[in-house]
Design an enzyme around this catalytic site. Structure first.
Site, PDB file in Angstrom:
ATOM      1  N   SER A 202       0.859  -1.186   0.000  1.00 55.47           N
ATOM      2  CA  SER A 202       0.000   0.000   0.000  1.00 55.47           C
ATOM      3  C   SER A 202       0.892   1.231   0.000  1.00 55.47           C
ATOM      4  O   SER A 202       2.049   1.173   0.430  1.00 55.47           O
ATOM      5  CB  SER A 202      -0.888   0.001   1.252  1.00 55.47           C
TER       6      SER A 202
ATOM      7  N   TYR B  60      -1.618  -1.250  10.452  1.00 57.55           N
ATOM      8  CA  TYR B  60      -1.798  -1.548   9.031  1.00 57.55           C
ATOM      9  C   TYR B  60      -0.627  -0.999   8.224  1.00 57.55           C
ATOM     10  O   TYR B  60      -0.015  -1.702   7.415  1.00 57.55           O
ATOM     11  CB  TYR B  60      -3.109  -0.954   8.521  1.00 57.55           C
TER      12      TYR B  60
END
Length: 261
Positions: free
Chosen positions: A138, A151
């Site tokens: 990401s 995350y």
């Protein structure tokens, strides 16, 4: 024919990558939790692209899941040429307030599953004339993101893991690529528990899963180390190298924290 194993293939970017690889003639091994969604995808790629697709419905965050998945893949084919580690999700909220068990489950899926699965399958990948590993991280991998703290940390791990492994395998037939998408039109925000206001803001900048998948597969087959789809995403990630970390963290907090209840 060469096979590609894709985790998290039932939805979002994983599903789009499966369709992209099927379009390019790869037989598919599809793994995720939802049997119905996997079977529907298998039927779709067989009908549209004439490739074979086998499915394994399993909780990929469960203990021993990587070993069982690798064993299943080895039974299905001796021509595994692509491993795509897509399975993963995020949790939105303050670290101390999110249930620890949920955060551990996320880390298991985001970090340990791809690590263990790659370790189990790299020997078979080495035996192919040419093979690829595509890890889906990401843009959050490039900086700390308050309220998405673990995350972002898990995706930073995946990015660093990809680059280190790529170097170790530099004289082998196996190429490693890390795909780092930004906001994408998937159910990520819903699963992460993000507010409607934050989801609306992200939607304005979102790419489609098909666009992300195409960029990732093209970069993988070209042997690139990293790919960040979307010009704005690439600029944003690049700026984190020049802007003081405290500033990028403050900016990220300003986006995410103010939407917390």
């Amino acid at each position: 024919m060469p096979h590609a194993l894709i985790t998290g293939a039932s939805r979002g970017i994983g599903r789009a990558i499966a369709l992209e690889l099927a379009r390019r003639g790869y037989n598919l091994l599809l793994a995720a939790r939802s049997a119905d969604q996997l079977e529907a995808l298998a039927a779709e790629v067989k009908q549209q692209h004439g490739v074979e697709a086998q499915v394994l419905a399993a909780d990929l965050a469960a203990p021993g899941a990587a070993a069982r998945l690798a064993e299943w893949a080895n039974v299905q084919t001796t021509e595994l040429a692509v491993l795509v580690n897509t399975a993963g999700y995020g949790l939105w909220g303050r670290f101390e307030e999110l249930p620890l068990a949920q955060q551990q489950n996320m880390l298991q899926l985001n970090m340990l599953l791809p690590t263990e699965l790659t370790h189990h399958l790299v020997a078979q990948l080495r035996r192919q004339p040419k093979a690829y590993i595509l890890n889906v991280a990401s843009t959050a991998a490039y900086q700390a993101v308050p309220t998405l703290t673990l995350y972002a940390a898990s995706k930073a791990f995946l990015l660093t893991f990809s680059r280190g492994l790529r170097y170790e395998l530099r004289d082998s037939p196996v190429s490693v690529t890390c795909l780092s998408p930004g906001a994408t039109t998937t159910d990520f925000a819903d699963r992460a528990g993000m507010s409607a206001g934050l989801q609306e803001k992200a939607a304005k900048l979102s790419m489609t899963p098909a666009e992300v998948a195409r960029a990732g597969v093209e970069a993988m087959l070209a042997g690139e180390a990293e790919v960040i789809p979307g010009a704005l995403n690439r600029i944003s990630a690049k700026l984190t190298s020049f802007v003081p970390k405290a500033m990028t963290e403050k900016i990220a907090a300003g986006i995410y924290e103010k939407h917390l209840k």
